[in-house]
Enzyme design. Structure first.
Site, PDB file in Angstrom:
ATOM      1  CB  CYS B  50      -0.905  -0.006   1.230  1.00  0.00           C
ATOM      2  SG  CYS B  50      -1.705   1.581   1.533  1.00  0.00           S
ATOM      3  CB  CYS B  53       0.928   1.373   4.759  1.00  0.00           C
ATOM      4  SG  CYS B  53      -0.638   0.509   5.043  1.00  0.00           S
ATOM      5  CG  HIS B 112      -4.198  -1.181   4.683  1.00  0.00           C
ATOM      6  ND1 HIS B 112      -3.758  -0.364   3.660  1.00  0.00           N
ATOM      7  CD2 HIS B 112      -4.880  -2.186   4.075  1.00  0.00           C
ATOM      8  CE1 HIS B 112      -4.150  -0.857   2.500  1.00  0.00           C
ATOM      9  NE2 HIS B 112      -4.826  -1.962   2.717  1.00  0.00           N
ATOM     10  CG  ASN B 152     -13.740  10.334  -4.305  1.00  0.00           C
ATOM     11  OD1 ASN B 152     -14.782  10.974  -4.201  1.00  0.00           O
ATOM     12  ND2 ASN B 152     -12.753  10.698  -5.106  1.00  0.00           N
ATOM     13  CB  SER B 160      -7.416   4.157  -7.134  1.00  0.00           C
ATOM     14  OG  SER B 160      -6.721   5.271  -6.646  1.00  0.00           O
ATOM     15  CG  HIS B 163      -4.244   3.401   4.043  1.00  0.00           C
ATOM     16  ND1 HIS B 163      -3.185   2.721   4.626  1.00  0.00           N
ATOM     17  CD2 HIS B 163      -4.527   4.415   4.892  1.00  0.00           C
ATOM     18  CE1 HIS B 163      -2.860   3.319   5.761  1.00  0.00           C
ATOM     19  NE2 HIS B 163      -3.657   4.357   5.933  1.00  0.00           N
ATOM     20  CG  HIS B 165      -6.960   8.076   0.770  1.00  0.00           C
ATOM     21  ND1 HIS B 165      -7.318   6.793   0.399  1.00  0.00           N
ATOM     22  CD2 HIS B 165      -6.990   8.795  -0.384  1.00  0.00           C
ATOM     23  CE1 HIS B 165      -7.545   6.741  -0.903  1.00  0.00           C
ATOM     24  NE2 HIS B 165      -7.361   7.945  -1.406  1.00  0.00           N
ATOM     25  CD  GLN B 167      -8.024  12.689  -4.043  1.00  0.00           C
ATOM     26  OE1 GLN B 167      -7.411  13.509  -4.727  1.00  0.00           O
ATOM     27  NE2 GLN B 167      -8.689  11.675  -4.567  1.00  0.00           N
TER      28      GLN B 167
HETATM   29  O1  G1P Z   1      -7.518  11.082  -7.183  1.00  0.00           O
HETATM   30  P1  G1P Z   1      -7.912   9.638  -7.342  1.00  0.00           P
HETATM   31  O2  G1P Z   1      -8.330   9.024  -6.028  1.00  0.00           O
HETATM   32  O3  G1P Z   1      -6.874   8.822  -8.038  1.00  0.00           O
HETATM   33  O4  G1P Z   1      -9.181   9.646  -8.306  1.00  0.00           O
HETATM   34  C1  G1P Z   1     -10.518   9.735  -7.890  1.00  0.00           C
HETATM   35  O5  G1P Z   1     -10.857  11.018  -7.372  1.00  0.00           O
HETATM   36  C2  G1P Z   1     -10.736  12.125  -8.289  1.00  0.00           C
HETATM   37  C3  G1P Z   1     -11.280  13.368  -7.602  1.00  0.00           C
HETATM   38  O6  G1P Z   1     -12.637  13.257  -7.264  1.00  0.00           O
HETATM   39  C4  G1P Z   1     -11.466  11.858  -9.602  1.00  0.00           C
HETATM   40  O7  G1P Z   1     -11.125  12.862 -10.530  1.00  0.00           O
HETATM   41  C5  G1P Z   1     -11.118  10.493 -10.182  1.00  0.00           C
HETATM   42  O8  G1P Z   1     -11.931  10.236 -11.313  1.00  0.00           O
HETATM   43  C6  G1P Z   1     -11.349   9.424  -9.107  1.00  0.00           C
HETATM   44  O9  G1P Z   1     -11.044   8.144  -9.604  1.00  0.00           O
END
Ligand code: G1P
Ligand code: G1P
Lengths: 345, 345
Positions: B50, B53, B112, B152, B160, B163, B165, B167
């Site tokens: 990961c 981690c 994790h 997300n 993706s 873990h 998290h 943004q």
């Molecule tokens: O930034 P990540 O986690 O790779 O990507 C994810 O969040 C982003 C922000 O919402 C999006 O634009 C991506 O389509 C989504 O897969």
């Protein structure tokens, strides 16, 4: 402009008045997230358990006729109903109002496996003729001010039956997407006495960077402000407010463009390319709507392959739409693809 | 009002000025479409492959420290960059401009497998403290006028890496969702010299129909105009423009509310409930922004079970957002769920 081929920027959508964030430098980001199930091509022309196939019984209990060309019926699970009692809520900050309407299903073909790119041109013309008839008839209902024709293709796009079909939702209110476009088309029309989309395709036909298909009466292009990776828009070269105004030759060219474009889509990742497609045209609200110029848009989710799609989530839901590959790159890929369906090569 | 519990109607979103189509009669529609893979709970506290981690090497080549609490770093695949050269396109109907910014990743915990509902309250407080620090520091950068904090959760929502998290995308422009809310919060503020969201939660706290959680300093509710089936919003009872203005006790209550709400979500379908969550707060554009009232929204896609979600496709993309179950039904379901995580029962 290389600054914009390589650096983050925002582009303006002249139809909706909204912006999209473009991050061209990010196309090489690795993907460790969700992969979709690969698509398994259908082959059966008839499926006895399909509620859209001819002669079968539908979920709502009705029976389909033995139809031989595009066929429509009232949705058994309509989101909008014609007999909704009128009423409204207006309690301080809570605002609601009843909504009347009608939902229809349009089977494209009696053949269970025949998606648009696999259909004959004249059979696509029959679908377009049925769209014209429905737009006219639904639009004439006293409680219908807008008719939305669309297709959800593939289970990734929430389609619950693989038998090729689209839908029509007709309703009392003007939906938001239409209201935004009416405003921007109208502002331009009032100022220039010319269709905004006509001016736009003239500019694009000169630049040629974003054109995917051009024939005598139609253009298919990746709009400058596209949101979805391979988003496209089919626009008639004449200023037509709605689909009933096409001549017979225009209708033939429209069918041809739909077929060519959807073949390119399937060929891109050698799969039955999922998308939502929709036709935006003049509302049926008895207003003049001179400013309107109909167009058919395709919003496909696939990004890198048949199984990796773009997610419109966090940032996109809370802030702005975002894309990685540029509209120009997408247009070039689509343009260079062949016009023969990959399954027939 | 029974008319609205049973019949199609549109509801107005006082924050964005947009409408949602509600079709309460349609909840019994059978689903033959796509089902998501069931979620398999994570158990490993550390995963050597990961890139989030502690002590591991990231995809961009950097190494994570041996962090023990919420930890943030610059995204290795940032959609926005701080050194973007400025420029613009203004060629007739093509409009674009360069965009500067910065993207960060916020690891919620070194563990994790520890999603927010499974974390201790004081560890969620540490996440909130880090959000406060980032909002302040990023907001002070001369080229940052808006800071979007979001998460997300789950691969259904494009995440993706499992873990836990979130943004942060900080940028030059005010994103559209924020611009719409600034307008509507501002109009109300100018007219009433009172926060729109304060008036709104006062009304909701009287009606009690859509409240999910209430404690001394926060309310969690399903907004009257919710789009996603189980959409909710956490709102502070005090008119706070941004998250840095909370007192320590308010911060504790915020953490408590996040934990309780996300436990209810997991309990709803006995799964790790996917969603995108985001905090909307005052832009960092040096304007006064008195009208702003911060709130955290959750947009979860699940509709009927851990594997059947709502698709925002065709009609929703081309016309208006649409939902089947009412906000009141969703609030009641969430309200009645227990506060102990199903995995601990
Ligand atoms: O930034 P990540 O986690 O790779 O990507 C994810 O969040 C982003 C922000 O919402 C999006 O634009 C991506 O389509 C989504 O897969
Ligand atoms: O009507 P269907 O095909 O059952 O349902 C599909 O299309 C509708 C209209 O876009 C959406 O509201 C649904 O979420 C989607 O699953």
């Amino acid at each position: 402009d290389t600054v914009f081929n390589e650096n983050p920027h925002r582009r303006y959508n002249i139809l909706t008045g909204e912006w999209v964030l473009v991050s061209p430098h990010r196309t090489k980001r690795p993907w460790q997230g969700k992969v979709e199930k690969p698509f398994i091509p259908l082959t059966a022309t008839y499926d006895k358990s399909c509620y859209l196939c001819p002669t079968n019984t539908r979920m709502g209990g009705g029976q389909n006729p033995d139809y031989t060309t595009a066929y429509s019926f009232v949705n058994d699970f309509s989101a909008l109903l014609s007999d909704t009692p009128s009423g409204s809520v207006d309690e301080n900050l809570l605002q609601a109002k009843s909504e009347r309407g009608l939902c229809k299903v349009v089977c494209f073909s009696p053949n269970h496996s025949l998606t648009l790119p696999l259909m004959e041109e004249q059979d696509i013309e029959a679908v377009i003729s049925l769209w014209q008839k429905e737009y006219k008839e639904l639009g004439e209902l006293p409680y219908v001010n807008h008719v939305q024709i669309f297709e959800n293709k593939g289970d990734t796009m929430g389609c619950s039956n693989p038998h090729p079909h689209g839908q029509i939702w007709a309703q009392e209110s003007i939906p938001q997407e239409i209201a935004k476009k009416t405003k921007n088309l109208g502002d331009y029309w009032n100022k220039n006495k010319k269709s905004l989309l006509l001016s736009y395709i003239e500019q694009e036909l000169k630049l040629k960077e974003r054109i995917v298909i051009e024939n005598e009466h139609f253009v298919a292009l990746v709009p400058f402000w596209a949101i979805w990776p391979y988003e496209t828009m089919i626009v008639p070269k004449r200023h037509l407010q709605n689909i009933t105004l096409m001549t017979e030759v225009e209708k033939t060219d429209f069918a041809k463009t739909v077929k060519e474009l959807t073949i390119k889509y399937d060929n891109l990742f050698s799969t039955s390319f999922p998308y939502s497609a929709g036709i935006h045209q003049a509302p049926t609200d008895q207003k003049n709507n001179d400013e309107w110029h109909f167009h058919m848009s395709f919003y496909p989710p696939l990004l890198r392959s048949a199984t990796v799609k773009k997610f419109m989530v966090g940032y996109e839901m809370f802030a702005d739409a975002q894309r990685d590959i540029t509209a120009e790159q997408a247009a070039q890929s689509l343009r260079e693809l062949g016009n023969v369906h990959y399954s027939k090569l």
